[in-house]
Enzyme design. Sequence first.
Site, PDB file in Angstrom:
ATOM      1  CE  LYS A  12      -3.295  -2.688  -0.184  1.00  0.00           C
ATOM      2  NZ  LYS A  12      -3.717  -3.016  -1.558  1.00  0.00           N
ATOM      3  NE  ARG A  22       1.622   8.339 -17.911  1.00  0.00           N
ATOM      4  CZ  ARG A  22       0.505   7.592 -17.905  1.00  0.00           C
ATOM      5  NH1 ARG A  22      -0.008   7.166 -16.757  1.00  0.00           N
ATOM      6  NH2 ARG A  22      -0.074   7.287 -19.053  1.00  0.00           N
ATOM      7  CE  LYS A  65      -2.042  10.618 -19.460  1.00  0.00           C
ATOM      8  NZ  LYS A  65      -2.806  10.640 -20.727  1.00  0.00           N
ATOM      9  CD  GLN A  85      -7.024   8.574 -15.214  1.00  0.00           C
ATOM     10  OE1 GLN A  85      -7.645   7.909 -14.392  1.00  0.00           O
ATOM     11  NE2 GLN A  85      -7.209   8.459 -16.510  1.00  0.00           N
ATOM     12  CG  HIS A 142      -6.281   8.018  -7.343  1.00  0.00           C
ATOM     13  ND1 HIS A 142      -5.792   6.918  -8.011  1.00  0.00           N
ATOM     14  CD2 HIS A 142      -5.181   8.700  -6.894  1.00  0.00           C
ATOM     15  CE1 HIS A 142      -4.466   6.930  -7.969  1.00  0.00           C
ATOM     16  NE2 HIS A 142      -4.075   7.989  -7.297  1.00  0.00           N
ATOM     17  CG  HIS A 170      -8.883   2.602  -2.911  1.00  0.00           C
ATOM     18  ND1 HIS A 170      -9.286   1.748  -1.912  1.00  0.00           N
ATOM     19  CD2 HIS A 170      -8.323   1.804  -3.866  1.00  0.00           C
ATOM     20  CE1 HIS A 170      -9.004   0.502  -2.246  1.00  0.00           C
ATOM     21  NE2 HIS A 170      -8.398   0.508  -3.413  1.00  0.00           N
ATOM     22  CE  LYS A 172     -10.747   2.358 -17.282  1.00  0.00           C
ATOM     23  NZ  LYS A 172     -10.531   3.717 -17.840  1.00  0.00           N
ATOM     24  CB  THR A 184     -14.851  -1.300 -13.011  1.00  0.00           C
ATOM     25  OG1 THR A 184     -13.884  -0.524 -13.714  1.00  0.00           O
ATOM     26  CG2 THR A 184     -15.547  -0.412 -11.986  1.00  0.00           C
ATOM     27  CD  GLN A 236     -10.828  -1.900  -9.432  1.00  0.00           C
ATOM     28  OE1 GLN A 236     -11.513  -1.330 -10.291  1.00  0.00           O
ATOM     29  NE2 GLN A 236      -9.712  -1.383  -8.965  1.00  0.00           N
TER      30      GLN A 236
END
Length: 238
Positions: free
Chosen positions: A94, A107, A109, A112, A117, A120, A174, A178, A181
């Site tokens: 983790k 990058r 991004k 994202q 995100h 978590h 993809k 999900t 998950q």
Amino acid sequence: MAGALDALWSQYTWALGNGDPRTDSWLLVHSPIPVTLLFVCYLLLVVAGPAVMRCREPLRLVGPLAAYNLGLVVLSGYIFYEMASVCWWCLFSKAIELLDTVFFVLRKKQEQITFLHVYHHSTMLFNWWAGVKFVPGGQAFFVGMLNALVHVFMYLYYGLACLGPRVRCHLWWKRHLTTLQLGQFVAIAVHSSYNLFAECPFPDGFNMAVLLYSLSLILLFLNFYYQTYLKGKQDKLT
């Protein structure tokens, strides 16, 4: 103010003195300070990283990304295979996975780096610290084993996706990732609910915490699933 500091100090000393002696000497485990510092650095990266990169060109990082993601495939596979003896590796993984956000920042991004995100990644760090510190092994194995299995497929997907459009166009799964998950969190919620009523020595407080945390992730991932895979189709039909 003094009362709040005294209470905080009492909680800190309680955490130091009430951990499992088998894991107390392991890296990151004895004190909550190391994982808290990691968490603070992570939040600073989330806040300041995009500003630092604003006037810079995004980095491609194809090689490092491939090595990072495929390395986590190997680590997650090892954790899944050896779960009973590697709870600490779950905590360590983790910490490593915070690099997901570092790569997004470098990058450029930023889209994202969502609430889901950050929530978590940062909460998992503390959850696994508490698990390794106070209840290593036992019923905690199920959470780590299932999470490691999902991460084998997740980081395999990310590792292949970073290799470019020629590979990315073949990654049709993809949406199924999900779903996997989501299924993981539902299974963990059911497992923790069962433990609350079964004759199991695993502490009810930890079972309840895992259950509530799983429910929060189910809601967040359902929203992500809707926004990513369903909303666009509904907009086209209206």
